[in-house]
Design a protein around this motif. Structure first.
Motif, PDB file in Angstrom:
ATOM      1  N   ILE A  19     -21.568  -5.191  -4.261  1.00  0.00           N
ATOM      2  CA  ILE A  19     -20.319  -5.739  -4.813  1.00  0.00           C
ATOM      3  C   ILE A  19     -19.885  -6.799  -3.802  1.00  0.00           C
ATOM      4  O   ILE A  19     -19.238  -6.486  -2.801  1.00  0.00           O
ATOM      5  N   GLY A  67     -18.305 -10.576  -2.198  1.00  0.00           N
ATOM      6  CA  GLY A  67     -17.133 -11.446  -2.335  1.00  0.00           C
ATOM      7  C   GLY A  67     -15.919 -11.018  -1.535  1.00  0.00           C
ATOM      8  O   GLY A  67     -14.890 -11.676  -1.602  1.00  0.00           O
ATOM      9  N   ARG A 105     -10.090   1.865  -2.351  1.00  0.00           N
ATOM     10  CA  ARG A 105      -9.459   1.697  -3.659  1.00  0.00           C
ATOM     11  C   ARG A 105     -10.369   2.216  -4.767  1.00  0.00           C
ATOM     12  O   ARG A 105      -9.932   2.507  -5.864  1.00  0.00           O
ATOM     13  N   GLU A 121      -8.061   6.984   7.372  1.00  0.00           N
ATOM     14  CA  GLU A 121      -7.701   6.541   6.008  1.00  0.00           C
ATOM     15  C   GLU A 121      -8.598   7.201   4.966  1.00  0.00           C
ATOM     16  O   GLU A 121      -8.414   7.005   3.778  1.00  0.00           O
ATOM     17  N   LYS A 175       0.421   1.734   2.500  1.00  0.00           N
ATOM     18  CA  LYS A 175      -1.034   1.740   2.260  1.00  0.00           C
ATOM     19  C   LYS A 175      -1.336   1.725   0.770  1.00  0.00           C
ATOM     20  O   LYS A 175      -2.275   1.073   0.326  1.00  0.00           O
ATOM     21  N   LEU A 218      -3.243  -1.482  -1.356  1.00  0.00           N
ATOM     22  CA  LEU A 218      -4.447  -1.302  -2.182  1.00  0.00           C
ATOM     23  C   LEU A 218      -4.186  -1.604  -3.658  1.00  0.00           C
ATOM     24  O   LEU A 218      -5.061  -1.417  -4.496  1.00  0.00           O
ATOM     25  N   PHE A 227      -3.719  -4.388  -5.363  1.00  0.00           N
ATOM     26  CA  PHE A 227      -4.394  -5.505  -6.020  1.00  0.00           C
ATOM     27  C   PHE A 227      -5.885  -5.527  -5.707  1.00  0.00           C
ATOM     28  O   PHE A 227      -6.311  -5.990  -4.657  1.00  0.00           O
ATOM     29  N   GLY A 228      -6.683  -5.037  -6.655  1.00  0.00           N
ATOM     30  CA  GLY A 228      -8.132  -5.165  -6.556  1.00  0.00           C
ATOM     31  C   GLY A 228      -8.557  -6.421  -7.298  1.00  0.00           C
ATOM     32  O   GLY A 228      -7.711  -7.169  -7.812  1.00  0.00           O
ATOM     33  N   PRO A 229      -9.866  -6.664  -7.435  1.00  0.00           N
ATOM     34  CA  PRO A 229     -10.317  -7.876  -8.121  1.00  0.00           C
ATOM     35  C   PRO A 229      -9.783  -8.020  -9.554  1.00  0.00           C
ATOM     36  O   PRO A 229      -9.323  -9.116  -9.908  1.00  0.00           O
ATOM     37  N   VAL A 284     -18.996 -15.692  -3.660  1.00  0.00           N
ATOM     38  CA  VAL A 284     -19.559 -14.459  -4.219  1.00  0.00           C
ATOM     39  C   VAL A 284     -21.049 -14.629  -4.514  1.00  0.00           C
ATOM     40  O   VAL A 284     -21.862 -13.776  -4.180  1.00  0.00           O
ATOM     41  N   PHE A 304      -3.549  -2.480   6.868  1.00  0.00           N
ATOM     42  CA  PHE A 304      -5.008  -2.330   6.950  1.00  0.00           C
ATOM     43  C   PHE A 304      -5.693  -3.351   7.853  1.00  0.00           C
ATOM     44  O   PHE A 304      -6.904  -3.326   8.009  1.00  0.00           O
ATOM     45  N   GLY A 305      -4.922  -4.284   8.387  1.00  0.00           N
ATOM     46  CA  GLY A 305      -5.557  -5.339   9.173  1.00  0.00           C
ATOM     47  C   GLY A 305      -6.237  -6.362   8.283  1.00  0.00           C
ATOM     48  O   GLY A 305      -7.101  -7.103   8.728  1.00  0.00           O
ATOM     49  N   ILE A 306      -5.844  -6.398   6.983  1.00  0.00           N
ATOM     50  CA  ILE A 306      -6.379  -7.414   6.079  1.00  0.00           C
ATOM     51  C   ILE A 306      -5.356  -8.545   6.049  1.00  0.00           C
ATOM     52  O   ILE A 306      -4.262  -8.368   5.512  1.00  0.00           O
ATOM     53  N   PRO A 343      -5.487   0.111  10.631  1.00  0.00           N
ATOM     54  CA  PRO A 343      -4.590   1.238  10.365  1.00  0.00           C
ATOM     55  C   PRO A 343      -3.944   1.815  11.623  1.00  0.00           C
ATOM     56  O   PRO A 343      -2.903   2.449  11.550  1.00  0.00           O
ATOM     57  N   GLN A 381     -13.763 -15.907  -8.090  1.00  0.00           N
ATOM     58  CA  GLN A 381     -14.221 -14.824  -7.204  1.00  0.00           C
ATOM     59  C   GLN A 381     -13.783 -13.458  -7.734  1.00  0.00           C
ATOM     60  O   GLN A 381     -14.584 -12.522  -7.804  1.00  0.00           O
ATOM     61  N   GLN A 407     -16.350 -10.600  -9.062  1.00  0.00           N
ATOM     62  CA  GLN A 407     -16.308  -9.305  -8.349  1.00  0.00           C
ATOM     63  C   GLN A 407     -16.010  -8.168  -9.329  1.00  0.00           C
ATOM     64  O   GLN A 407     -16.624  -7.100  -9.248  1.00  0.00           O
ATOM     65  N   HIS A 418     -19.031  -7.294 -11.173  1.00  0.00           N
ATOM     66  CA  HIS A 418     -19.976  -6.558 -10.320  1.00  0.00           C
ATOM     67  C   HIS A 418     -19.567  -5.082 -10.253  1.00  0.00           C
ATOM     68  O   HIS A 418     -20.401  -4.189 -10.321  1.00  0.00           O
ATOM     69  N   ILE A 419     -18.263  -4.838 -10.109  1.00  0.00           N
ATOM     70  CA  ILE A 419     -17.781  -3.456  -9.995  1.00  0.00           C
ATOM     71  C   ILE A 419     -18.074  -2.687 -11.285  1.00  0.00           C
ATOM     72  O   ILE A 419     -18.536  -1.544 -11.245  1.00  0.00           O
TER      73      ILE A 419
END
Lengths: 332, 497
Positions: free
Chosen positions: A189, A191, A204, A223, B134, B138, B140-142, B185, B323-325, B347, B450, B454, B457-458
């Protein structure tokens, strides 16, 4: 009168623009006499700011000047893009006058060349290697929703295991190699714009597994991230309960490190000067404490050892070249 | 949750930290005002100067720069139609016509007040969400990101252009331009005209944005050969105009709340930031507002843009701290700064260093407040920029834009891109096209691609992923409603419904 004023003013502005913009280009064209270092040295890091490699490059930039004649100013320049190729290409095309040093993940840079060939835009063998740091084994970790506890479980899943990753470079290469060696089916997966985003994706439920360096993965255990294998020869002190791949029947050693290197054609004197400075730096307690404070383990390998890592990686990638190209083609 | 708040507040009460925050706000403000620079560049340049500071002061310094640049970017957007940062792109639509009417100081005051209020909402949401940050990170995913982007594109195409076909056509050109270069991607290299290096990562954003907005306006100003506003009109604004601007902001509480919420949500979503929230919030307001001045210098429209782009920081900070994102490039630099000063990111940060989380929160807040108060105090003098003759203003704008375009990567091709974009922008404006759908298509096209790939792909190729996730489904319904709104409106007008 007004038109004369306008013309003069425009000329002034044009001259100002050339004055402001011109100097950096002109400075690059200055010839280097012997090994006198430039006043400003740029460390080019080919990924975005904020990651482990970037932070360590910046700590090096902060402490290295005092070990060099003239204490030059160091700047860290992030040149992300094209899975790490853009920044490495910049170093490849830079003048070999000491004004530019590269820092990157060795396995990623060598891996990109193995995957993309000439399209990588550089020949890693032509760089002048200095030293390396940030050595750690690679791992496989799974998400909290899964029941996998070992490599054997991945093989028994009866379906391809989805791995979140960036889409190229190192994270793709080590998943492909591990899957081939251990015989578990996988799908990618791609990107995610970095390891934290890919790991969050796994939490997630976008995928079931990730493969990253041990020190990074260790940050996410609370986590719900569960490591199931370390690609090292022996168990790591941070994870005494996590078995190695070797213990699970697959003697696979996959590790990462971050290398400092110079553009092709850099003089031996320049390289020696910087190697010596880096070697001294990695004995400086204040510097090592700064690395530890950022929760990284300060490792160090000299030039010969670094060259050996690169040569081992090149062999590893050439062994799996067709699998890597196939995996890359699949995600297109 | 409140662990460490005392440490952060006590530090902010120290005179040296107050001085650092003031300095940082000025740096951010100046960087925001200059086209081509923004908080990312200012923070990157300031990072080495934090080495001599203690950890808390350094983080206050970086956070305050981060937050103060956005208002700075609105100053040239309002006064000379050049967004100082991409996050002020939509501000030009309402701010500049106000400046042309001699209401530059009023517009600056609205911008400053709405920025502070929006910033407060964003940071308020961040603080309230700390216990479940936390989960929020999480969210917002693709698939959710794709639907959010689609909603943004369709809203803007309709609301800004007025004609959805023309709007979609022009935003489609923006999307096509965004696809140039390496696709992250798939690894495919597209539309690069044979260039192996320059177009590898596509068209440089700042060069394109400043060219499209700034140079095209400079061409128009040069051709008309006049001042932006007239002296008597600006003089009429005076301090009264500034005060009026402050009051104006509070006349639109619903617009302000809606736009701030949009700002926070956009901030949480990966890959989109203030540049998008500014436009989306404006577009939504343009669609539902009854103000006849929308698009011609509307106060309500300006409130929407300015509250949204500042509220985005609160949203950006959620995945960054949890999350350090990094929620944006500026947040990535902030994370680097935290690490450099011995604060582990990821975290661990919220588990072991809540005092640092509070320092970031108060730093963002202080940067927003200081820069905007400064903006309010200086508004009436800044507005006089609009009185400068075009013979001086046009060359200055041109130099600022071209130098800014060059400064990002020190590449002369970026200067060429800025010039070509300026000509293109001028051509579009002359033919009645709005520039915003183009910009938003350009900013969001690659993000949409993207997220879409993605998602597939999932789901192993199944489109059902967009409808099986609740938030994604909700956003899809928003897309449908927005798309059908003009049809529905027409039917109502014709009396069919």
């Amino acid at each position: 009168m007004q038109s004369i004023f306008r013309r003069d003013f425009c000329s002034l502005i044009a001259a100002l623009f050339v004055f402001v913009v011109g100097p950096s280009g002109a400075a690059n064209a200055q010839p280097v006499k012997s090994i006198a270092l430039p006043h400003t040295i740029t460390i080019v890091f080919p990924f975005a700011a904020g990651g482990g490699g970037d932070v360590q490059s910046r700590i090096v930039a902060r402490y290295l000047p005092k070990y060099l004649p003239g204490a030059p100013t160091f700047i860290v320049k992030n040149e992300p893009g094209a899975g790490g190729r853009t920044g490495v290409q910049t170093v490849y095309r830079s003048k070999a006058d000491g004004s530019v040093i590269g820092s990157t993940y060795t396995a990623g840079a060598v891996g990109n060349q193995a995957i993309f060939g000439d399209d990588a835009g550089y020949d890693f063998a032509k760089f002048v290697l200095l030293t390396s740091t940030y050595h750690q084994p690679y791992t496989i970790a799974v998400g909290p929703q899964t029941l996998y506890k070992s490599i054997a479980d991945l093989k028994k899943a009866g379906k391809p295991i989805p791995f979140c990753n960036e889409g190229g470079s190192l994270s793709l290469a080590y998943i492909v190699i591990a899957a081939k060696e251990m015989g578990f089916p996988y799908r990618l997966i791609p990107g995610y714009p970095g390891a934290p985003a890919a790991t969050a994706g796994m939490l997630r439920g976008d995928c079931e597994a990730v493969s990253y360096g041990l020190e990074f993965t260790n940050r996410y255990l609370k986590e719900g991230v569960r490591p199931i294998a370390v690609h090292g020869s022996e168990r790591h002190e941070l994870w005494p309960n996590v078995p190695t791949s070797k213990e699970q029947g697959y003697p696979l050693e996959l590790k990462i490190d971050m290398v400092f290197y110079l553009p092709p054609g850099s003089s031996a004197e320049l390289a020696e000067l910087l190697r010596d400075a880096l070697t001294k730096l990695y004995q400086n307690k204040e510097f090592l404490d700064a690395i530890r404070a950022a929760k990284f383990t300060p490792t160090f390998a000299g030039t010969k050892q670094t060259q050996r890592f690169v040569s081992e990686l090149t062999k590893l990638y050439s062994k799996y070249a067709s699998e890597l190209r196939e995996a890359e083609a699949k995600i297109k | 949750m409140f662990d460490g708040i005392g440490t952060a507040v006590a530090a902010l009460a120290q005179p040296d930290v107050v001085g650092i925050v003031l300095l940082a706000s000025v740096i951010g403000l100046v960087a925001g005002v200059l086209p081509g620079l923004g908080n990312v560049q200012a923070m990157a340049m300031a990072l080495p100067f934090t080495f001599g500071m203690d950890r808390v002061s350094a983080i206050y310094f970086l956070s305050a720069i981060c937050a103060s640049a956005t208002f700075g970017g609105s100053v040239p957007a309002i006064l000379i139609n050049v967004p100082g940062t991409p996050a002020s792109a939509a501000t030009t639509i309402e701010g500049y016509p106000m400046a042309k009417r001699g209401e530059g100081n009023r517009a600056l005051a609205i911008s400053a007040t709405a920025s502070v209020m929006g910033g407060l909402v964003g940071i308020g949401v961040l603080v309230v969400s700390i216990p479940f940050v936390k989960w929020a990170a999480l969210l917002f995913g693709p698939p959710e990101t794709f639907m959010l982007v689609l909603l943004g594109l369709i809203t803007i195409a309709y609301a800004i252009q007025g004609n959805i076909i023309r709007g979609l056509a022009i935003s489609g050109i923006g999307v096509l331009l965004s696809l140039i270069g390496y696709a992250s991607v798939t690894g495919v290299y597209r539309f690069s005209l044979g260039s192996k290096h320059y177009l590898w990562d596509g068209i440089e954003q700042v060069a394109f944005l400043t060219g499209v907005f700034g140079l095209s306006e400079a061409i128009q100003l040069g051709m008309k050969g006049r001042v932006v506003a007239h002296a008597e009109e600006v003089a009429l604004g005076g301090f009264h105009g500034t005060l009026q601007g402050i009051i104006d902001t509070f006349r639109y509480p619903l617009t302000f709340v809606r736009s701030s919420v949009i700002g926070v949500i956009v901030g949480i979503a990966p890959g989109v930031g203030g540049s998008v929230s500014n436009v989306v919030a404006y577009a939504m307001t343009a669609q539902i507002s009854k103000d006849p001045l929308i698009g011609k210098g509307s106060v309500e429209g300006l409130v929407a843009c300015e509250s949204a782009n500042n509220a985005t920081y609160g949203g950006d900070a959620i995945p960054t701290l949890a999350f350090g994102i990094p929620g944006s490039l500026a947040m990535a630099i902030l994370l680097g700064g935290l690490n450099l000063h011995g604060v582990p990111v990821g975290p661990w940060l919220m588990r072991e260093h809540m005092e640092i989380v509070w320092v970031v929160v108060f730093g963002l807040l202080a940067g927003t407040v200081v820069s905007c108060v400064g903006g309010l105090l200086l508004a009436r003098w800044l507005a006089r920029i609009t009185l400068i003759s075009t013979s001086l203003l046009v060359p200055t704008i041109v130099v600022l834009i071209l130098t800014g375009a060059y400064a990002i990567r020190q590449n002369f091709w970026d200067v060429v891109v800025a010039i070509l974009s300026g000509i293109f922008g001028y051509f579009l404006t002359r033919h009645g096209f709005s520039l915003l759908p183009l910009i938003i298509g350009f900013l969001l096209g690659a993000v949409a691609e993207q997220a879409f790939i993605q998602s597939l792909h999932i789901s192993e190729g199944s489109l059902s992923i967009f409808f099986s996730h609740p938030l994604s489904l909700l956003l899809f319904l928003g897309v449908v409603a927005t798309g059908l709104y003009p049809v529905f409106q027409r039917l109502v007008v014709k009396g069919v419904l």
